[in-house]
Write a protein that holds these residues in place. Structure first.
Motif, PDB file in Angstrom:
ATOM      1  N   UNK A 173      17.267 -44.456 -19.895  1.00 41.72           N
ATOM      2  CA  UNK A 173      18.596 -44.356 -19.284  1.00 41.72           C
ATOM      3  C   UNK A 173      19.238 -45.739 -19.182  1.00 41.72           C
ATOM      4  N   UNK A 174      18.424 -46.752 -18.873  1.00 41.29           N
ATOM      5  CA  UNK A 174      18.958 -48.114 -18.755  1.00 41.29           C
ATOM      6  C   UNK A 174      19.487 -48.637 -20.088  1.00 41.29           C
ATOM      7  N   UNK A 175      19.026 -48.073 -21.205  1.00 41.23           N
ATOM      8  CA  UNK A 175      19.475 -48.538 -22.514  1.00 41.23           C
ATOM      9  C   UNK A 175      20.800 -47.917 -22.935  1.00 41.23           C
ATOM     10  N   UNK A 176      21.285 -46.917 -22.197  1.00 44.90           N
ATOM     11  CA  UNK A 176      22.508 -46.219 -22.613  1.00 44.90           C
ATOM     12  C   UNK A 176      23.776 -47.024 -22.360  1.00 44.90           C
ATOM     13  N   UNK A 177      24.034 -47.535 -21.140  1.00 46.21           N
ATOM     14  CA  UNK A 177      25.306 -48.243 -20.894  1.00 46.21           C
ATOM     15  C   UNK A 177      25.570 -49.417 -21.831  1.00 46.21           C
TER      16      UNK A 177
ATOM     17  N   UNK B   7      28.979 -49.808 -24.144  1.00 45.99           N
ATOM     18  CA  UNK B   7      29.877 -50.960 -24.030  1.00 45.99           C
ATOM     19  C   UNK B   7      30.065 -51.630 -25.382  1.00 45.99           C
ATOM     20  N   UNK B   8      28.978 -51.832 -26.115  1.00 44.85           N
ATOM     21  CA  UNK B   8      29.074 -52.492 -27.416  1.00 44.85           C
ATOM     22  C   UNK B   8      29.869 -51.645 -28.407  1.00 44.85           C
ATOM     23  N   UNK B   9      29.581 -50.346 -28.448  1.00 44.08           N
ATOM     24  CA  UNK B   9      30.314 -49.474 -29.361  1.00 44.08           C
ATOM     25  C   UNK B   9      31.794 -49.439 -29.045  1.00 44.08           C
ATOM     26  N   UNK B  10      32.136 -49.369 -27.752  1.00 44.84           N
ATOM     27  CA  UNK B  10      33.546 -49.345 -27.358  1.00 44.84           C
ATOM     28  C   UNK B  10      34.229 -50.668 -27.667  1.00 44.84           C
ATOM     29  N   UNK B  11      33.521 -51.778 -27.464  1.00 43.51           N
ATOM     30  CA  UNK B  11      34.093 -53.091 -27.759  1.00 43.51           C
ATOM     31  C   UNK B  11      34.439 -53.215 -29.240  1.00 43.51           C
ATOM     32  N   UNK B  12      33.529 -52.801 -30.100  1.00 38.48           N
ATOM     33  CA  UNK B  12      33.782 -52.871 -31.542  1.00 38.48           C
ATOM     34  C   UNK B  12      34.899 -51.908 -31.938  1.00 38.48           C
ATOM     35  N   UNK B  13      34.921 -50.738 -31.345  1.00 36.96           N
ATOM     36  CA  UNK B  13      35.926 -49.731 -31.708  1.00 36.96           C
ATOM     37  C   UNK B  13      37.336 -50.179 -31.324  1.00 36.96           C
ATOM     38  N   UNK B  14      37.491 -50.757 -30.156  1.00 35.69           N
ATOM     39  CA  UNK B  14      38.826 -51.082 -29.650  1.00 35.69           C
ATOM     40  C   UNK B  14      39.304 -52.485 -30.046  1.00 35.69           C
ATOM     41  N   UNK B  15      38.462 -53.287 -30.677  1.00 41.27           N
ATOM     42  CA  UNK B  15      38.909 -54.617 -31.106  1.00 41.27           C
ATOM     43  C   UNK B  15      39.922 -54.478 -32.243  1.00 41.27           C
TER      44      UNK B  15
END
Length: 304
Positions: free
Chosen positions: A195-199, A203-211
């Motif tokens: 579970x700790x590995x999910x956030x 965050x990384x996927x969203x950062x790359x997607x929205x850049x």
């Protein structure tokens, strides 16, 4: 015949062939002696073949020339392939596939040395395991590091192997079906780990997607495999692969770990009820086998 062309390696690697074929031979030999259910055998072969496909076929060309294809490769290397191999829990079978003399002379001695014990304690520490699992994704996606890794074939292979090995270690720790001990972590801690590995992945996927700018120009410099996909769209698809499928694999891993926890808890309650009635359990090793390594690993996992 055209389909067979896709099985030809884009860049041949003897290391990949030796590792995959070696694991396959050990597993085939081991299932003759260790009890491995058909479902577990299917999971092992699916994971092993998946690793081979993304490491040693013509698809590697697309992995090197398109960002979202590269992320698909690492999704299989770091999540899907290792997940299915660990879920099959092939430890007893692989160990049984090693000749007995080799196990006694080399494997047993090597695993009992102090450096190896310290290394295992560090690598399998829950905090270290999570940091490595997530940290390697971040590290190889740092723009300067990624640029060099995609240009240098040696660094490229180090990147891929590090992802595959770390994925195997992480999922092996999380999906261990045994109680603790002999497992390194209690079921509850395994769930918290995954579970700790999910956030961080979200965050990384969203950062790359929205850049809005191109983060990885190496693919434009070297030439893209799919010219009809714009660099930003390619980057967005790659971010989504980290964001959604990567996180979902962690959720599935947490559910599998939760299932192991519930199964072990139910068996513990049954033994307590028998004890309260003054009845002696018929066979303690059948519920929580500890008498030998093969029965410990093979017996528990065969009931999954």
């Amino acid at each position: 015949m055209d389909l067979l062309v896709w099985l030809e390696p884009w860049e041949p690697s003897p290391t990949v062939v030796i590792a995959i074929v070696g694991a396959a031979i050990l597993f085939v030999r081991g299932v003759r002696h260790a009890r491995v259910s058909p479902l577990r055998q299917a999971a092992f072969w699916f994971g092993l073949v998946a690793l081979y496909v993304v490491l040693h076929t013509r698809l590697d060309y697309y992995f090197e020339h398109e960002f979202f294809m590269h992320r698909l490769q690492h999704l299989v290397l770091h999540h899907l392939g290792p997940f299915f191999i660990a879920w099959s829990y092939p430890g007893a079978a692989l160990r049984a596939g090693i000749p007995f003399n080799w196990r006694q002379r080399f494997l047993k001695r090597a695993t009992r040395t102090k450096p190896m014990r310290i290394a295992f304690d560090v690598i399998f520490h829950p905090v270290v395991a999570v940091v490595l699992f997530v940290g390697l994704i971040y590290f190889w996606l740092l723009s300067p590091i990624h640029f060099k890794a995609m240009l240098d074939w040696r660094l490229y292979r180090v990147m891929n192997w590090s992802m595959a090995i770390d994925g195997l270690l992480f999922w092996w720790l999380v999906l261990d079906p045994r109680p603790a001990p002999p497992a390194r972590l209690a079921p509850g801690r395994r769930i918290m780990m995954v579970i700790a590995a999910i956030p961080p992945q979200i965050v990384l996927g969203a950062l790359i997607f929205f850049t809005p700018r191109e983060l990885y120009p190496i693919y434009s410099i070297c030439g893209r495999a799919f010219t009809w996909i714009s660099p930003i769209r390619d980057q967005q698809i790659g971010g989504l692969l980290i964001w959604i499928p990567g996180s979902m694999m962690s959720v599935i891993g947490a559910l599998v770990a939760l299932r192991h926890w519930m199964r072990l808890s139910a068996r513990a309650r049954l033994r307590e009820e028998r004890a309260s009635l003054g009845q002696r359990p018929q066979s303690a090793p059948r519920d929580l086998p500890v008498s030998s390594s093969n029965r410990t690993e093979g017996g528990e996992a065969s009931r999954l």
